[in-house]
Design a protein around this motif. Structure first.
Motif, mmCIF file in Angstrom:
data_model
loop_
_atom_site.group_PDB
_atom_site.id
_atom_site.type_symbol
_atom_site.label_atom_id
_atom_site.label_comp_id
_atom_site.label_asym_id
_atom_site.label_seq_id
_atom_site.Cartn_x
_atom_site.Cartn_y
_atom_site.Cartn_z
ATOM 1 N N GLU A 11 0.821 -1.214 0.000
ATOM 2 C CA GLU A 11 0.000 0.000 0.000
ATOM 3 C C GLU A 11 0.854 1.264 0.000
ATOM 4 O O GLU A 11 0.411 2.305 -0.433
ATOM 5 C CB GLU A 11 -0.935 -0.012 1.204
ATOM 6 N N THR A 12 2.078 1.154 0.491
ATOM 7 C CA THR A 12 2.958 2.320 0.517
ATOM 8 C C THR A 12 3.498 2.653 -0.869
ATOM 9 O O THR A 12 4.046 3.717 -1.072
ATOM 10 C CB THR A 12 4.167 2.097 1.444
ATOM 11 N N GLY A 13 3.388 1.708 -1.811
ATOM 12 C CA GLY A 13 3.940 1.911 -3.145
ATOM 13 C C GLY A 13 5.324 1.350 -3.303
ATOM 14 O O GLY A 13 5.862 1.272 -4.398
ATOM 15 N N ALA A 39 9.158 4.145 -1.499
ATOM 16 C CA ALA A 39 8.270 5.266 -1.801
ATOM 17 C C ALA A 39 8.380 6.401 -0.781
ATOM 18 O O ALA A 39 8.388 7.572 -1.149
ATOM 19 C CB ALA A 39 6.824 4.785 -1.889
ATOM 20 N N ASP A 40 8.449 6.055 0.496
ATOM 21 C CA ASP A 40 8.488 7.052 1.567
ATOM 22 C C ASP A 40 9.738 6.854 2.411
ATOM 23 O O ASP A 40 10.236 5.732 2.541
ATOM 24 C CB ASP A 40 7.244 6.922 2.456
ATOM 25 N N ASP A 54 11.069 8.099 -2.480
ATOM 26 C CA ASP A 54 11.144 8.305 -3.937
ATOM 27 C C ASP A 54 12.541 7.907 -4.424
ATOM 28 O O ASP A 54 13.177 8.622 -5.192
ATOM 29 C CB ASP A 54 10.842 9.744 -4.334
ATOM 30 N N ASP A 94 5.845 13.613 -7.485
ATOM 31 C CA ASP A 94 4.518 13.937 -6.976
ATOM 32 C C ASP A 94 3.968 12.752 -6.202
ATOM 33 O O ASP A 94 4.102 11.598 -6.636
ATOM 34 C CB ASP A 94 3.555 14.274 -8.124
ATOM 35 N N GLU A 95 3.363 13.008 -5.047
ATOM 36 C CA GLU A 95 2.790 11.937 -4.232
ATOM 37 C C GLU A 95 1.781 11.133 -5.048
ATOM 38 O O GLU A 95 0.918 11.713 -5.716
ATOM 39 C CB GLU A 95 2.117 12.522 -2.982
ATOM 40 N N GLY A 96 1.942 9.825 -5.039
ATOM 41 C CA GLY A 96 1.038 8.945 -5.775
ATOM 42 C C GLY A 96 1.429 8.685 -7.221
ATOM 43 O O GLY A 96 0.788 7.866 -7.885
ATOM 44 N N ALA A 97 2.461 9.369 -7.726
ATOM 45 C CA ALA A 97 2.883 9.163 -9.119
ATOM 46 C C ALA A 97 3.282 7.708 -9.321
ATOM 47 O O ALA A 97 3.984 7.128 -8.493
ATOM 48 C CB ALA A 97 4.053 10.084 -9.465
ATOM 49 N N LYS A 98 2.836 7.092 -10.419
ATOM 50 C CA LYS A 98 3.220 5.711 -10.731
ATOM 51 C C LYS A 98 4.666 5.689 -11.211
ATOM 52 O O LYS A 98 5.084 6.559 -11.969
ATOM 53 C CB LYS A 98 2.313 5.128 -11.804
ATOM 54 N N HIS A 144 4.336 3.181 -6.634
ATOM 55 C CA HIS A 144 4.038 4.616 -6.709
ATOM 56 C C HIS A 144 4.838 5.380 -5.659
ATOM 57 O O HIS A 144 5.387 4.801 -4.731
ATOM 58 C CB HIS A 144 2.539 4.889 -6.565
#
Length: 110
Positions: free
Chosen positions: A3-5, A25-26, A38, A83-87, A109
């Motif tokens: 879920e965190t990407g 991701a984070d 990222d 950008d937050e959520g960017a794939k 993401h």
């Protein structure tokens, strides 16, 4: 994909764990260090003459590589603010000279 990407691509050679690509991701904060968000890096853990190379194909081109280093070696984190959520789409390859053997492209993401 979590879920965190964040996600990981593992590489095997003849059934032996050879290396990986790790997308984070984070940021993860530990008492003595912080893993950036990222960001991705690769690990080459098998002394087989091949290195590991990961390429972010989208949303921007970035590469992490172990070329020129002996195993066991972690590449530096390749990071930039997305950008937050960017794939994100990343592919892992075993490389040696002009040779490469690559995984499918995986996604997570930011």
């Amino acid at each position: 994909m979590s879920e965190t990407g964040s996600f990981t691509i593992a590489a095997y050679y003849n059934g032996t764990y050879a290396g990986l690509m790790e997308w984070n991701a984070d940021p993860i904060v530990f008492p003595d260090m912080t893993i950036p968000g990222d960001a991705f890096q690769v690990l080459d853990r098998l002394s087989d003459g091949c290195g590991m190379e990961a390429t972010m194909i989208s949303p921007e081109y970035r590469m992490a590589t172990t070329r020129g280093h002996s195993a066991v070696y972690y590449s530096p984190w390749q990071t930039d603010d997305l950008d937050e959520g960017a794939k994100v789409f990343i592919q892992l390859c075993a490389v040696k000279g002009d040779y490469s053997s690559c995984s499918l492209t995986y996604s997570g993401h930011a």
